[in-house]
Each structure stands twice: as structure tokens, then as C-alpha cells.
Design an enzyme around this catalytic site. Sequence first.
Site, PDB file in Angstrom:
ATOM      1  N   HIS A  29       0.840  -1.205   0.000  1.00  0.00           N
ATOM      2  CA  HIS A  29       0.000   0.000   0.000  1.00  0.00           C
ATOM      3  C   HIS A  29       0.874   1.254   0.000  1.00  0.00           C
ATOM      4  CE1 HIS A  29      -2.900   2.747   2.423  1.00  0.00           C
ATOM      5  NE2 HIS A  29      -3.075   2.924   1.136  1.00  0.00           N
ATOM      6  N   GLU A  43       2.246   1.903  -3.413  1.00  0.00           N
ATOM      7  CA  GLU A  43       1.197   2.522  -4.245  1.00  0.00           C
ATOM      8  C   GLU A  43       1.209   4.044  -4.082  1.00  0.00           C
ATOM      9  OE1 GLU A  43      -2.913   4.029  -3.315  1.00  0.00           O
ATOM     10  OE2 GLU A  43      -2.952   1.861  -2.910  1.00  0.00           O
ATOM     11  N   HIS A  44       1.308   4.520  -2.842  1.00  0.00           N
ATOM     12  CA  HIS A  44       1.381   5.961  -2.583  1.00  0.00           C
ATOM     13  C   HIS A  44       2.619   6.576  -3.227  1.00  0.00           C
ATOM     14  CE1 HIS A  44      -1.561   6.946   0.821  1.00  0.00           C
ATOM     15  NE2 HIS A  44      -1.853   5.716   0.470  1.00  0.00           N
ATOM     16  N   GLU A  63       5.401  10.481   3.090  1.00  0.00           N
ATOM     17  CA  GLU A  63       4.268   9.655   2.678  1.00  0.00           C
ATOM     18  C   GLU A  63       3.942   8.573   3.693  1.00  0.00           C
ATOM     19  OE1 GLU A  63       1.059   9.589   0.282  1.00  0.00           O
ATOM     20  OE2 GLU A  63       2.710  11.016   0.310  1.00  0.00           O
ATOM     21  N   GLU A  95      -4.200   8.163   6.788  1.00  0.00           N
ATOM     22  CA  GLU A  95      -5.287   7.390   6.175  1.00  0.00           C
ATOM     23  C   GLU A  95      -5.765   6.303   7.131  1.00  0.00           C
ATOM     24  OE1 GLU A  95      -6.115   4.644   2.179  1.00  0.00           O
ATOM     25  OE2 GLU A  95      -4.168   5.610   2.465  1.00  0.00           O
TER      26      GLU A  95
END
Length: 959
Positions: A64, A67-68, A138, A145
Site C-alpha cells: 500500500h 502505491e502511494h 508519505e 489514512e
Amino acid sequence: MAVSIEDVEILKPKTDKREYRRIVLKNSLQVLLISDPDTDKCAASLNVGVGSFCDPVGLEGLAHFLEHMLFYASEKYPLEDSYLKYITEHGGSTNAFTASEMTNYFFDANTDCFEEALDRFAQFFIKPLMSADATMREIKAVDSENKMYLLSDERRMSQLQKHLSLESHPYHKFGGGNCDTLDVRPKAKGVDTRQELLKFYEDKYSANLMHLVVYSKESLDKIQSLVEDKFQEIQNSDRSRFQFSSQPCTSEHLQILVRVVPIKQGHKLRIVWPITPSIVHYKEEPCRYLDHLINHEGEGSLSYVLKKLGWATELYAGEDDRASEFSFFYVVIDLTDAGQDHMQEIIGLLFKYIQLLQQSGVCKWIFDELSAICGTGFHYEDKISPIDYVVRISSNMQIYPPKDWLVGSSLPSDFNPDTIQKILNELSPESVRIFWESNKFEGLTDKVEPWYGTAYSIEKVSPSRIQAWMSSAPNENLHLPVPNVFIPTDFSIKNPQEKIKLPVLLRKSSYSKLWYKPDTVFSTPKAYVKIDFDCPYVSNSPESEALANLLAMLLMDDLNEYAYYAQVAGLHYDISHTESGFQVTLVGYNHKLRILLETIVNKIAKFEVRPDRFSVIKEMAIKAYQNFKFQQPYEQANDYYSLIIEDQTWPWMEQLEVLHRLDEEDLAKFAPIMLSRAFLQCYIAGNIEHEEAVSMIEHIEDVFFKGSNPICQPLFPSQILRNRVVKLGKGMNYCYSKEGLNPSDENSALIHYIQVHRDDFILNVKLQLVALIGEQAAFHQLRSVEQLGYITYLGQRNDFGIHGLLFIIQSTVKDPGHIDSRVEAFLRMFESKLSEMKNDEFKGNVNALINMKLEKHKSLSEESQFYWTEIISGTPKFDRREAEVEALKKLAQQELIDFFDENIKVGATRKKTLSVRVYGNQHLAEYNSQKSEAVQPNTVQVDDIFSFRRSRPLYASFR
């Protein structure tokens, strides 16, 4: 350049005029090319067969996180966030998601810039830059999130189900990641997260594990040439797909009853079985057959019986948590308070219904009916946006053979009763997992799930115990559904007598207005009908609002047994409460729409309160209001914003207060009063001739307004409803601060709103252009650089024709007051950006906005919703987009700068600002200190919303 492959005929809808071609590049990247000469947007999606199941032990969330990171920069385009800037400035959007076995990246953009956009996108997978600085920032975004979802019951339950599985199985993992898993723990072990990230990318992201879909208006040959040029450099390491052969649940994890404490009010049962994944039998689609029956809401169904007993409000069944080697079948039941006390009988009834299905055998007529419904849905599916289309197909490409890339598993065609019976037999007491959620278990549990802190306890539940529950369950008449009379058979397209491009006012009386637009664009056998009942007595008080909401809910409940069949057959309906009454909406195949409409109209006209259902619906409404306090803080801020800005609105707290003391007699008295005065705003569109449309409305008028003792009377002129908005003072800043409603929520939120103007084509496009240019800049500065919060949004706001600019930011790291100051700082920086913008960049943004406005509607529903917004707002400017395009073409850069300086610039004399601040538990000290701070010049602290609202003038209403 493309590898020569055997031609495969890809199954597509018979109404689909697009062209498709499958190619495989020399690096083994599989690609589907889609040519659509009619499209206004181009799009691409690349699906990587690597997901959270591949996360290394001790680095949960790495897939994940990667992906960012790929969005930041690449060797070819090293400027940070330049990809997002390019996409946004060319009318596009972009995103990605990480699932268990795949990660999907996608974007769309205007057609004139697609080649460069595609090149920038391809660099994600060729030579991305993952700088150390960006890596640390990030990680914070991933953590933000995660914190946003910490109080989500769905997320908590999903992770608990994973937690209660085999620890060595990838299903058990925590896939989202947070600061702990990506920074704190790795550092403590001497692990460099960035080096692991680079290693993960090099090791896993191989072209042979990728599937790409490219959607363009160019010919297939041109698209192929473009794809070969842009994507051939992706490295092919010839990696194997991540494999696991074991099942996630052993005997230890089956035959269990788990009591869980949720965040929200209410009770829920989740009954889960591990099953053979449907991908193995996707042509037979056994799960679709089973969820069709277990989900059914007609008379004799499980849902019908549970609602009749007053034990449940909703039931959902279907396959979920699907993977290539395992899957789960779910039955999720929302319980009433009474149902909470009858859990054992409810489980017993579920197993009795499953037993009924086993004993009845697999019915070919049911499969054939389902197959016909799915076939009609596939062949007459509304066109969806290119970006959604490419994501769906690229995901399918990892799972299905090429001929079924478009259809996936949505078209069961092979009747195989043995396969269906096999899956049905897997829904057994021997393999069941029961998750029972209720606030009543607070303080009665002894375990805590480690990632979300969900409290639970667990016990074994034997098959013999479930057999006893079946024996004690009520002896209700459970049976299979009857044949569906709503399945359409007439798909003929009616030729409108005249080519009407925009809606026309077809009929007007003292009772109603009928706007009408035949389908001259989509050539589909569907219609759209909207009937809005303006009832002035609805907006009188919190009581009337609450009663009108109960009325709409009860009508839907009462219709369900009959009209559910229409829903299944693709004819959707809704009765919903509005601020001024209620709306009836029908969307779907036109063949039998009139039958359903007349049934709904008669049900409204003859409405009677059933005391047993009233008590259940009232309980549902109370819980819904009680759960408002568990909304995300930015949603709470939005509620306060609406109360401050919109006249004649009532707070949910007041409606909750009155709900407790309302009874069925109150509603029985209210319903005829509400309907005693009404005016109908009507819109009918699609495959319906104008005589049919007039006839429908004449019938409705006859039912409600005609006869010796009419139900409704027309409105007096003084009762005509209006939508009015508070006018903020020029040069003033208004601030409303509130503690978050959920004391457990760490998140704070800010809405920073700048009110600008009343609906005007020229002013509209100036504001839209500011929002377009500012959107990516705000995201980059406030989220990527300053890391204020995962939710960072800049856009325009339209309240009944009053337009403004809106920032929404949710954060755990900074309090709303600080965020407000950073928004102001951003606006100062943005002021310089506007003034220094080169003319070519300005023209590029103007053209991007023009292209966005000229984008054609994809479906009848999308078109109808656009026109309906104009009608209900009182602005019926159906040519709005064309008129605003003309205004854009004439707009000079200096005019935009002047507009910004007058209305949005920090310190502008005409600027009108409202800040709504919601403080989470991390920032209560700041909340308390800001109350004692001296008020700044030209600033008003709003303490009482309604005193403030009464003190301000209102904009004129368009209605």
C-alpha cells in the site's frame, strides 16, 4: 513490437459500438486497447498482480505504501507531484488502490493531452524516484489514512475476521500499514524502510504480472503504436504470481461465535463460511444463484420473515473477501433491539432457509430467470465513465480469460446444479463463523484485536447447538420466490416525434409542472421519472421533518414485498424525504415502469400506519440519528456548515429529541396534513413518448387532486417554497468552533468557505477556473509537503445557486486553527502563482475546463440528474454548459486575477469567509485556549448558529 497471438473474440454487449484489441508486448505485458471515437475523455488503468498479501513480515502495509510512493516523481519527470499537476490541469483525475492480490493504478484526462499523460503514467513502472524525504512524508500520509478508519466498524470487523484466522496465512495480515509498521518497528530492528521499498519494487513489479487497459478516441492501430512506445521499457523479471495453497481458516477458526463491541449504535449479525471461490465456477456462478435467493426480500423470503417478526431491518448475502484460492460467503443481518434478544432463533431461521434450498434442489427456472436478468443487464448496461471502465476491466484481466475480460462473472450461462449444490452444502454448521456485534457487550469481552483495538470475546458453537436453534426457531412459512413479472421483454426504441435537445415544459397546471426530454442520445430502452412533492408543512418544525422522514421510510418498507421484484429486474425506485417534502424516483427499463409508478402513487394516496412496522422504522431512524456523532469530523463540520448557511434547516439533535416521543398516531395525523397542500415538480425522460409522459402526470393529478374529496389542494401563492442562503458580510471572517461529537476520535477537521456570488455564467467560470488551477496546488502544498492530513480538498460549492470556494482538511497532526492559518498562507502563495502564470498555462487551463464542460453525459441517468438539478434549484438553465463555454472563450487572464483579488485574496475588501472547526480529542487544549483568545479585527466568533442565522440577510431564492 507486439507479440503475435491468436485472435480472441472478446464478448461484448450487443449495444456496444467500441472496438477492442488484445495485444501482448515483448516484455509480456498484456494489454487491452479500446477505441471509442465518441469519447470525451481518455483513460488508462494498469493492474499489478501484487497486493498486500505480498507484504514482508514486519513491514505490514508496504504494498500500500508503494502505491502511494509511485505518484511522486520519476527519473524522466523528476519534479515532485508533476504527474498529478499535469493530470489535474488537463481536466483529469487519478488514483490507485491496493487489494490483497493486486494493486491498481488509473487516470483519465482530456483527449488532447493523452499521449503525454500516458507517458507520465508509464514512468511509474519504468523508473520511479522514491526520495528519502518523500518516503518519510508519505509514511505520515499512510498513517493519516489509517487513523481516518480507526473508528470505522466495517474496517474493524474486516480486520477482526482476518485476525481470527491462521497466523501464517497472508489473509491474517494487516494490509493498510501505519507509522508503527512502516517506521517505528523497522527502525527498532535496524531495517531501512526505503531500501525495503526499493527492493520490493524491483523484486515484485514485473511486466509479466501486469495488465493494462488503454481507452482512447484514436484508432486501434494508433493506440497500439502509442502503447508499444510508452510501455515496452517496463522490466520483465518473469516473476511468478504470489502463491498460497492453504486455507485461512482451520478447525480452530470455525464453529465460533464472536461477540464484538462496535463503535456505532445498533446490533448486527455476520454469518460467514469459507467456500470454494466462485472464480473456479464463474460460468455457473453458484454464489450469484445463492445470494439471489438468500438476499431476496419478497414474500416467503428470509428477509421478509425476519422483518415481519420485527427482528431485522436489513439483510445482505453474497461472496466477499475473494481471492484466487479461497473465498467467504457472508450473510449480514441488521438487527432491531428485539432481534438482539432473538439471536438464536434468527440463526436457526437462516439455517432452516438454507435447509429449504438444499431440500428443494437447484431450480432451473430460477437459474434461467437470473441468467436472463443478468444478460439484459450486460447487453443494455449504461455506459460508465472511461476511468471506471478501465479499472473494472484491468482488474478482470488478472482473473478471467481474454474472451471474458469485459463480462467477468456477471453473465451466468452454464446451468450446473451439482456445482450450486456443492457451494450450498458448504454453508454448513460445521464451518460457520458467527460475528455478533452489539453495544450491549460493552465491558463483557476479554480480548482486543491489536490493530484497531476492537473488543471481542469468542466461544465455540457446535453443530448440535445450531440444530437446537433451528428447532426452537418460529415455524414461519419460508418458501422460494415466485416468477418475476417485472422482467422486461419489450426493448423496442421509440422514435420521438421531434428531436428535442433540451428539456421542455410540456405541461403546467395549478397542481404540477412537467418537464420532458425524450431520449435522442442513448438509444436505450430505459426511462427516468422524478416526481417531487413540495409540501410546505414539512419544513415547519423538527417534528414535521422527522415525521416526513418516517413517512418516506415506511412507504419504502410497505412497498418492498411487491416492488423488490422490480429492483431485481432492473427497474429501480426510491421514495426519499427532502427538505420540502419527498421525492419519488424511478429509473430503469421503461417496459413495466408505468405499472410500478401507479402502484407507488396508490400506496402514497392510501397510506396507513402499521403500528408494528412503525416501531421498527422509528427505531431505525433513532439509531441513524444517534450514529451521526460517529461521522468523520469533516462530515460533522459539513453538517454545521449547512445549518449556518441554509435557511429553514433543523439540526439532527432536535429531530432525534422529538423522535423519541413520536408515536404512530402522530404520523397518522401528520400524513394527511402534509399532503393537504402540495405542488408537483415532475421530470420524465428517456424511451417514453410525450403522450405517455402527460398521461402519467394526469393520472397522478387524478389520484391526488381530483374527485369529490381530494387528498391534496394546490398551494396558495404564499406557500410556494423557496431555497434561501445566508449572505455573509463583505470583508468579514466568521468562525464557528465545536468539539468533536465522538470523544474517541483523534481526527480534527476544518471547512474553510469563501462565499463569492449568486449564479452567473461569467462569475461561475472564473470561480471554476480558480478551483481547477488551485486543486492540485493545494493538495501538493497542504498534504504532500505540509502533511496536514490525508483528506485535503479544494473545490467549488453551490448552495441553491450561491457559489463559493471550499477547503476541506481533516487532520490528527494539527488543530483546525493552525490549519486555517495554513489555508491563508496557501492563498497568499497561490496569489503569486496566478499573477506569475504564463499565458500558455492560462490558456491550457481554460481549454481543460472547456473540454470538461463539453464532455457528453454517459447515460440517461447522468443526463437526467444534471437537468433535474437545474429544475429543483429553480434555475432551469439547461444550456448552462454551452453558455459557460462561451464565457470561458472570452475570458482574459487579467479578468481572472482581478476576480481573485476582489473575492478570494487574503485581505480582499469584498471577501466573505466562514471557517467551521471541529476539534478531535488530540486538540482539545487548543479548542479551549482559542475560546479565550482575543477576536481578530473583522472576525466574528459564531457561538449560537440560529441567533447568527437570524441576524443575517438572505440571498433571493431562485424558486
